[in-house]
Design a protein around this motif. Structure first.
Motif, PDB file in Angstrom:
ATOM      1  N   HIS A  10       0.820  -1.220   0.000  1.00 60.10           N
ATOM      2  CA  HIS A  10       0.000   0.000   0.000  1.00 60.10           C
ATOM      3  C   HIS A  10       0.853   1.269   0.000  1.00 60.10           C
ATOM      4  CE1 HIS A  10      -2.468  -3.259   1.832  1.00 60.10           C
ATOM      5  NE2 HIS A  10      -3.266  -2.862   0.856  1.00 60.10           N
ATOM      6  N   ARG A  39      -2.004 -10.970 -14.878  1.00 59.77           N
ATOM      7  CA  ARG A  39      -1.794 -11.309 -13.462  1.00 59.77           C
ATOM      8  C   ARG A  39      -2.945 -10.832 -12.583  1.00 59.77           C
ATOM      9  NH1 ARG A  39       0.010  -9.891  -8.322  1.00 59.77           N
ATOM     10  NH2 ARG A  39      -0.915  -7.892  -8.854  1.00 59.77           N
ATOM     11  N   ARG A  48      -9.151  -5.610  -4.187  1.00 62.86           N
ATOM     12  CA  ARG A  48      -7.991  -4.777  -4.547  1.00 62.86           C
ATOM     13  C   ARG A  48      -7.811  -4.707  -6.066  1.00 62.86           C
ATOM     14  NH1 ARG A  48      -2.804  -3.355  -2.350  1.00 62.86           N
ATOM     15  NH2 ARG A  48      -1.966  -1.864  -3.846  1.00 62.86           N
ATOM     16  N   MET A  49      -8.071  -5.813  -6.732  1.00 60.63           N
ATOM     17  CA  MET A  49      -7.836  -5.842  -8.180  1.00 60.63           C
ATOM     18  C   MET A  49      -8.836  -4.973  -8.947  1.00 60.63           C
ATOM     19  SD  MET A  49      -5.040  -7.269  -8.750  1.00 60.63           S
ATOM     20  CE  MET A  49      -4.421  -6.692  -7.168  1.00 60.63           C
ATOM     21  N   HIS A 110       1.035 -16.698   7.469  1.00 58.91           N
ATOM     22  CA  HIS A 110       1.614 -15.524   6.804  1.00 58.91           C
ATOM     23  C   HIS A 110       2.957 -15.204   7.464  1.00 58.91           C
ATOM     24  CE1 HIS A 110       1.291 -12.335   3.922  1.00 58.91           C
ATOM     25  NE2 HIS A 110       0.011 -12.612   3.686  1.00 58.91           N
ATOM     26  N   ALA A 133       1.666 -10.590  -1.611  1.00 57.76           N
ATOM     27  CA  ALA A 133       1.866 -11.025  -3.004  1.00 57.76           C
ATOM     28  C   ALA A 133       1.726  -9.884  -4.003  1.00 57.76           C
ATOM     29  CB  ALA A 133       0.881 -12.138  -3.338  1.00 57.76           C
ATOM     30  N   ARG A 337      -7.987  -7.439   3.835  1.00 62.47           N
ATOM     31  CA  ARG A 337      -8.641  -7.730   2.560  1.00 62.47           C
ATOM     32  C   ARG A 337      -7.791  -8.753   1.781  1.00 62.47           C
ATOM     33  NH1 ARG A 337      -8.924  -2.534  -0.849  1.00 62.47           N
ATOM     34  NH2 ARG A 337      -6.692  -2.810  -0.605  1.00 62.47           N
TER      35      ARG A 337
HETATM   36  C1  EPS Z   1      -2.289  -8.573  -4.216  1.00 63.52           C
HETATM   37  C2  EPS Z   1      -2.560  -7.455  -3.531  1.00 63.52           C
HETATM   38  C3  EPS Z   1      -2.954  -7.503  -2.125  1.00 63.52           C
HETATM   39  C4  EPS Z   1      -3.756  -8.775  -1.829  1.00 63.52           C
HETATM   40  C5  EPS Z   1      -3.074 -10.041  -2.300  1.00 63.52           C
HETATM   41  C6  EPS Z   1      -2.392  -9.920  -3.610  1.00 63.52           C
HETATM   42  O1  EPS Z   1      -3.693  -6.325  -1.925  1.00 63.52           O
HETATM   43  P1  EPS Z   1      -4.535  -5.946  -0.606  1.00 63.52           P
HETATM   44  O2  EPS Z   1      -3.741  -6.467   0.574  1.00 63.52           O
HETATM   45  O3  EPS Z   1      -4.640  -4.469  -0.646  1.00 63.52           O
HETATM   46  O4  EPS Z   1      -5.876  -6.605  -0.763  1.00 63.52           O
HETATM   47  O5  EPS Z   1      -4.998  -8.719  -2.474  1.00 63.52           O
HETATM   48  O6  EPS Z   1      -2.077 -10.458  -1.403  1.00 63.52           O
HETATM   49  C7  EPS Z   1      -2.410 -11.276  -0.383  1.00 63.52           C
HETATM   50  C8  EPS Z   1      -3.626 -11.643  -0.102  1.00 63.52           C
HETATM   51  C9  EPS Z   1      -1.317 -11.764   0.429  1.00 63.52           C
HETATM   52  O7  EPS Z   1      -1.624 -12.377   1.484  1.00 63.52           O
HETATM   53  O8  EPS Z   1      -0.182 -11.602   0.083  1.00 63.52           O
HETATM   54  C10 EPS Z   1      -1.849  -8.540  -5.627  1.00 63.52           C
HETATM   55  O9  EPS Z   1      -1.602  -7.441  -6.200  1.00 63.52           O
HETATM   56  O10 EPS Z   1      -1.750  -9.626  -6.226  1.00 63.52           O
END
Ligand code: EPS
Length: 388
Positions: A10, A39, A48-49, A110, A133, A337
């Motif tokens: 973030h 991806r 998030r995506m 984790h 990730a 999230r």
């Molecule tokens: C990810 C972005 C992250 C996670 C996910 C993969 O964004 P955010 O934490 O804001 O939701 O959605 O990573 C995980 C769940 C993890 O545990 O690492 C991405 O861009 O692929």
């Protein structure tokens, strides 16, 4: 060739610097962006995506659509950063803001707790921001550049999903690399078996409804590989070992196998080794490819076939038991999230990391300064290997 990545999930964005690319190789931002988009997709991705639209801003190393031989630098902006500017501020913030979004209840599975102990972070957000990730974004960017280099040399990479949540794809025949690319691209879970894909989608939806997550198995196939990449002469020159390490470096991956993999333990040698053939057209080939394209840690000219196992993502909406590190009392783990299943996306990451290792091996074996010379050397080697 080498690369490093930097960036928090973030924070303002993710950065990579790639050094060692030959000069004169065609490369456009679009070659990278199309991989970044791949991806981001797949059934089971979280909210998030929907915020991000990953795009590479290339800031060095390319001029007029060709590599210069100097380091390539690129940046991918986190669009979510605008919601996190105070929490993730580079500059100090007022004390009352320091605690906001603090993580004190580590998620089992984790990096939170161990990373906290290791670096002394009592706010384990400092760990999860980097162990997320999200970092695979720029690894896919680096892999996209590797894929481009390989493509220009007639080497193609394809990834697909073999298994999700216990549902296995039944692959009834040999697919050409191009077919694997096209069929998996059209599937919401990147699976070649449509029936299994439907079941996988149901399982992902069920997991999501239950606040749970599921993992799976991905496979990467690399075709057009010249024989003799890697070496048997020293343990750390074996290319299969480097690829296995790369697969295991993907977040949540727990295992890798080549060809028939662990099944080899249960079969006699006569059913495992691949008989050697020769023809005018193809030179040396193997009747089968049980060994996944490797003999003695070297590519043997058959397609590289490697599988990777991804555990379920550890962030659960119905969290497991943990401990509050301040009070030492039992508590449910913190909820962040997350995705209910990221196996389809992970198959794109797996393509990227495998492509990277193969590209590095190509550059180690052949001239790495000029792309035209590199191409010539690869062609010469192919002709020599055929005549041998
Ligand atoms: C990810 C972005 C992250 C996670 C996910 C993969 O964004 P955010 O934490 O804001 O939701 O959605 O990573 C995980 C769940 C993890 O545990 O690492 C991405 O861009 O692929």
């Amino acid at each position: 060739m080498r690369y490093l990545t930097a960036g928090e999930s973030h924070g303002p964005g993710l950065t990579t610097i790639i050094e060692g690319l030959p000069a004169g190789m065609p490369l456009l931002a679009e070659d990278i962006n199309k991989e970044l988009t791949r991806r981001q997709g797949g059934h089971g991705r979280g909210a998030r995506m929907r915020i991000e639209k990953d795009r590479a801003e290339i800031t060095a190393g390319i001029r007029h659509g060709k590599t210069l031989g100097s380091p390539v630098a690129l940046f991918v902006e986190n669009k979510d950063w605008k919601h996190w500017e105070t929490v993730m501020s580079v500059e100090p913030v007022p004390e009352k803001n320091e605690q906001s979004r603090k993580v004190a209840r580590p998620r089992p599975g984790h990096a939170d707790l161990v990373g906290g102990i290791k670096y002394g972070h009592r706010d384990m957000r400092n760990v999860l921001e980097r162990s997320s990730a999200r970092e695979t974004t720029v690894r896919v960017a680096a892999g996209a550049i590797a894929k481009k280099l390989l493509h220009e040399l007639g080497i193609e990479v394809a990834g697909h999903v073999l298994e999700i949540g216990g549902t296995k794809a039944v692959i009834s025949r040999d697919y050409a690399i191009k077919e694997i690319q096209d069929v998996s691209e059209a599937s919401p879970v990147r699976c070649l078996d449509e029936e299994a894909a439907q079941e996988m989608i149901q399982k992902i939806d069920e997991a999501k409804k239950n606040g749970d997550t599921i993992g799976g198995v991905v496979e990467v196939v690399v075709g057009g590989v010249p024989a003799g990449l890697g070496s048997y002469v020293q343990w750390d020159k074996k290319l299969d070992a480097k690829i296995a390490r790369a697969i295991l470096s993907i977040n949540a991956f727990k295992g890798a196998e080549f060809g028939v993999g662990f099944e080899a333990a249960r079969k006699p040698g006569s059913e495992v080794m691949d008989e050697i053939l020769w023809s005018e057209e193809d030179g040396y080939t193997r009747r089968t490819n049980h060994l996944g394209g490797f003999e003695g840690g070297m590519t043997n000219g058959m397609p590289i076939v490697v599988k990777g196992v991804m555990k379920p993502i550890p962030t659960l909406y119905k969290p497991l038991q943990s401990v509050d590190i301040d009070s030492k009392e039992p508590f449910n783990a913190s909820v962040e999230r997350s995705d209910s299943c990221a196996v389809p996306a992970a198959s794109v990451v797996a393509e990227a990391v495998v492509a990277w290792e193969v590209a590095v091996a190509v550059l180690e074996k052949f001239d790495g300064d000029r792309f035209d010379v590199l191409k010539k050397h690869v062609e010469e080697h192919r002709a020599l290997a055929k005549e041998f």
